[in-house]
Design a protein around this motif. Structure first.
Motif, mmCIF file in Angstrom:
data_model
loop_
_atom_site.group_PDB
_atom_site.id
_atom_site.type_symbol
_atom_site.label_atom_id
_atom_site.label_comp_id
_atom_site.label_asym_id
_atom_site.label_seq_id
_atom_site.Cartn_x
_atom_site.Cartn_y
_atom_site.Cartn_z
ATOM 1 N N LYS A 117 -13.191 0.986 -8.788
ATOM 2 C CA LYS A 117 -13.867 0.758 -7.496
ATOM 3 C C LYS A 117 -15.366 0.944 -7.665
ATOM 4 N N SER A 118 -15.704 2.018 -8.366
ATOM 5 C CA SER A 118 -17.123 2.320 -8.523
ATOM 6 C C SER A 118 -17.820 1.263 -9.373
ATOM 7 N N ALA A 119 -17.065 0.574 -10.234
ATOM 8 C CA ALA A 119 -17.659 -0.485 -11.070
ATOM 9 C C ALA A 119 -17.824 -1.785 -10.287
ATOM 10 N N GLY A 120 -17.199 -1.885 -9.111
ATOM 11 C CA GLY A 120 -17.380 -3.081 -8.295
ATOM 12 C C GLY A 120 -16.118 -3.917 -8.088
ATOM 13 N N PHE A 121 -14.967 -3.392 -8.491
ATOM 14 C CA PHE A 121 -13.715 -4.107 -8.213
ATOM 15 C C PHE A 121 -13.190 -3.697 -6.836
ATOM 16 N N GLU A 122 -12.499 -4.624 -6.175
ATOM 17 C CA GLU A 122 -11.764 -4.242 -4.983
ATOM 18 C C GLU A 122 -10.390 -3.808 -5.475
ATOM 19 N N VAL A 123 -10.035 -2.564 -5.229
ATOM 20 C CA VAL A 123 -8.814 -2.022 -5.830
ATOM 21 C C VAL A 123 -7.781 -1.683 -4.755
ATOM 22 N N PHE A 124 -6.566 -2.147 -4.977
ATOM 23 C CA PHE A 124 -5.447 -1.804 -4.100
ATOM 24 C C PHE A 124 -4.538 -0.878 -4.904
ATOM 25 N N ASP A 125 -4.589 0.409 -4.577
ATOM 26 C CA ASP A 125 -3.748 1.399 -5.278
ATOM 27 C C ASP A 125 -2.502 1.592 -4.420
ATOM 28 N N ILE A 126 -1.378 1.054 -4.888
ATOM 29 C CA ILE A 126 -0.178 1.106 -4.038
ATOM 30 C C ILE A 126 0.691 2.330 -4.341
ATOM 31 N N GLY A 127 0.220 3.211 -5.220
ATOM 32 C CA GLY A 127 0.915 4.482 -5.406
ATOM 33 C C GLY A 127 1.797 4.558 -6.636
ATOM 34 N N VAL A 128 2.756 5.487 -6.572
ATOM 35 C CA VAL A 128 3.597 5.790 -7.731
ATOM 36 C C VAL A 128 5.032 5.342 -7.484
ATOM 37 N N ASN A 129 5.814 5.360 -8.578
ATOM 38 C CA ASN A 129 7.252 5.074 -8.478
ATOM 39 C C ASN A 129 7.496 3.725 -7.791
ATOM 40 N N LYS A 130 6.787 2.701 -8.232
ATOM 41 C CA LYS A 130 6.881 1.385 -7.591
ATOM 42 C C LYS A 130 7.746 0.438 -8.420
ATOM 43 N N LYS A 131 8.695 -0.170 -7.766
ATOM 44 C CA LYS A 131 9.561 -1.159 -8.420
ATOM 45 C C LYS A 131 8.719 -2.377 -8.786
ATOM 46 N N ASN A 132 9.103 -3.053 -9.859
ATOM 47 C CA ASN A 132 8.360 -4.235 -10.291
ATOM 48 C C ASN A 132 8.271 -5.283 -9.181
ATOM 49 N N GLU A 133 9.348 -5.453 -8.439
ATOM 50 C CA GLU A 133 9.354 -6.461 -7.367
ATOM 51 C C GLU A 133 8.320 -6.102 -6.297
ATOM 52 N N GLU A 134 8.226 -4.789 -5.993
ATOM 53 C CA GLU A 134 7.248 -4.346 -4.976
ATOM 54 C C GLU A 134 5.827 -4.610 -5.477
ATOM 55 N N ILE A 135 5.622 -4.369 -6.763
ATOM 56 C CA ILE A 135 4.283 -4.562 -7.338
ATOM 57 C C ILE A 135 3.892 -6.041 -7.232
ATOM 58 N N LEU A 136 4.843 -6.895 -7.581
ATOM 59 C CA LEU A 136 4.545 -8.333 -7.537
ATOM 60 C C LEU A 136 4.288 -8.795 -6.104
ATOM 61 N N GLU A 137 5.092 -8.308 -5.164
ATOM 62 C CA GLU A 137 4.889 -8.690 -3.748
ATOM 63 C C GLU A 137 3.505 -8.268 -3.293
ATOM 64 N N ALA A 138 3.106 -7.041 -3.653
ATOM 65 C CA ALA A 138 1.791 -6.530 -3.229
ATOM 66 C C ALA A 138 0.673 -7.354 -3.869
ATOM 67 N N ALA A 139 0.887 -7.774 -5.122
ATOM 68 C CA ALA A 139 -0.140 -8.586 -5.813
ATOM 69 C C ALA A 139 -0.321 -9.918 -5.084
ATOM 70 N N LYS A 140 0.803 -10.479 -4.654
ATOM 71 C CA LYS A 140 0.728 -11.770 -3.928
ATOM 72 C C LYS A 140 0.011 -11.558 -2.594
ATOM 73 N N LYS A 141 0.428 -10.491 -1.886
ATOM 74 C CA LYS A 141 -0.125 -10.222 -0.553
ATOM 75 C C LYS A 141 -1.650 -10.040 -0.598
ATOM 76 N N HIS A 142 -2.118 -9.284 -1.583
ATOM 77 C CA HIS A 142 -3.554 -8.986 -1.645
ATOM 78 C C HIS A 142 -4.333 -10.021 -2.458
ATOM 79 N N GLU A 143 -3.638 -11.001 -2.996
ATOM 80 C CA GLU A 143 -4.257 -12.087 -3.775
ATOM 81 C C GLU A 143 -5.186 -11.544 -4.866
ATOM 82 N N VAL A 144 -4.609 -10.636 -5.678
ATOM 83 C CA VAL A 144 -5.423 -10.008 -6.719
ATOM 84 C C VAL A 144 -5.518 -10.896 -7.955
#
Ligand code: B1M
Length: 215
Positions: A117-144
């Motif tokens: 974040k401090s380097a200038g990225f917009e960062v979405f930290d979705i936390g711990v213990n995340k299933k791969n499917e949840e990670i992919l859904e969040a990546a799509k949602k936030h268009e990272v």
């Protein structure tokens, strides 16, 4: 002078003294020390020592948790300073970061997110213990542009390989750059699973991500 502060911070964490750790972090900032160096030289080393003591059976889970709480307290003090030093920069890209399923280690991942974040990225930290499917859904949602996976357990790093397989099966492998890290992750492992990047610590994670995005 900086060495003395790192050493006091280290000692406060292995003494499980969150108040002292906060106080030393505050003093370090007041003395103009680099907050990321305070994390690398003081906090991380203290937690590594706790990990060794835990492996040797000299401390147990409650002590590990108390040390982690003291570390988190100090990081909480350093966080605004790290972000402030980053200043306002051009947006470098969007990054999603998570600790993989079965793994609740948060501190290193949160530090990577903070430094990015401090380097200038917009960062979405979705936390711990995340299933791969949840990670992919969040990546799509936030268009990272980049997905960062963290794991601290040798039993959970296989989730990283499975995530890359999930991207391939979904026809999305070319859409995202994937960077992996965490204590048991090595460059060889990252290459073996077909990740785009690996970093051993937070500043390097930021550098690698920047390079992957051609910035
Ligand atoms: Co855990 N634990 N722990 N633990 N714990 C380790 C990882 C362990 C090595 C300790 C040991 O035995 N020596 C060991 C794993 C052994 C193994 O798999 N080989 C271990 C174990 C066994 C466990 C439990 C299974 C214990 C139990 O229940 N019996 C359990 C697991 C629970 C679970 O996840 N399902 C457990 C629990 C915990 C606590 C909850 C008590 C606590 C975590 C608290 C929290 O995160 N909020 C904890 C802690 C604190 C540790 C140690 C001591 C410290 C981890 C840490 O925060 N380091 C750790 C020992 C160690 O790492 N040597 C240990 C400081 C942090 C700044 O560094 O996380 O490495 P690190 O992050 C760095 C880099 O790795 C890198 O940059 C970060 C910043 O510079 N990085 C990335 C991290 N993610 C990245 C992502 C990137 C790039 C770089 O790109 C995306």
């Amino acid at each position: 002078m900086s060495e003395a502060v790192y050493s006091k911070l280290h000692d406060a964490i292995i003494d499980y003294d969150a108040d002292k750790a906060k106080e030393i972090a505050q003093k370090g900032i007041a003395d103009g020390l680099d907050p990321v160096e305070m994390i690398n030289q003081g906090i991380r080393q203290a937690l590594e020592l706790m990990g060794e003591r835990f492996s040797a059976g000299n401390v147990f889970l409650p002590e590990l948790m108390l040390a982690a709480q003291a570390a988190e307290a100090a990081v909480g003090i350093l966080e605004p300073e790290i972000l402030k030093r980053g200043g306002t920069r051009e947006q470098l890209g969007k990054v999603l970061i998570a600790t993989v399923e079965g793994d609740i280690h948060d501190i290193g991942k949160a530090i990577v997110a903070l430094v990015m974040k401090s380097a200038g990225f917009e960062v979405f930290d979705i936390g711990v213990n995340k299933k791969n499917e949840e990670i992919l859904e969040a990546a799509k949602k936030h268009e990272v542009n980049v997905i960062g996976l963290s794991a601290l357990l040798t039993t959970t790093i296989p989730r990283m390989k499975e995530f890359i397989e999930l991207l391939q099966e979904s026809g999305l492998r070319d859409k995202y750059k994937v960077i992996v890290g965490g204590a048991p992750v090595t460059r060889e492992f990252a290459e073996m699973i077909g990740a785009d990047g690996y970093a051993a610590d937070a500043p390097r994670a930021s550098e690698v991500t920047r390079r992957l995005l051609g910035k």
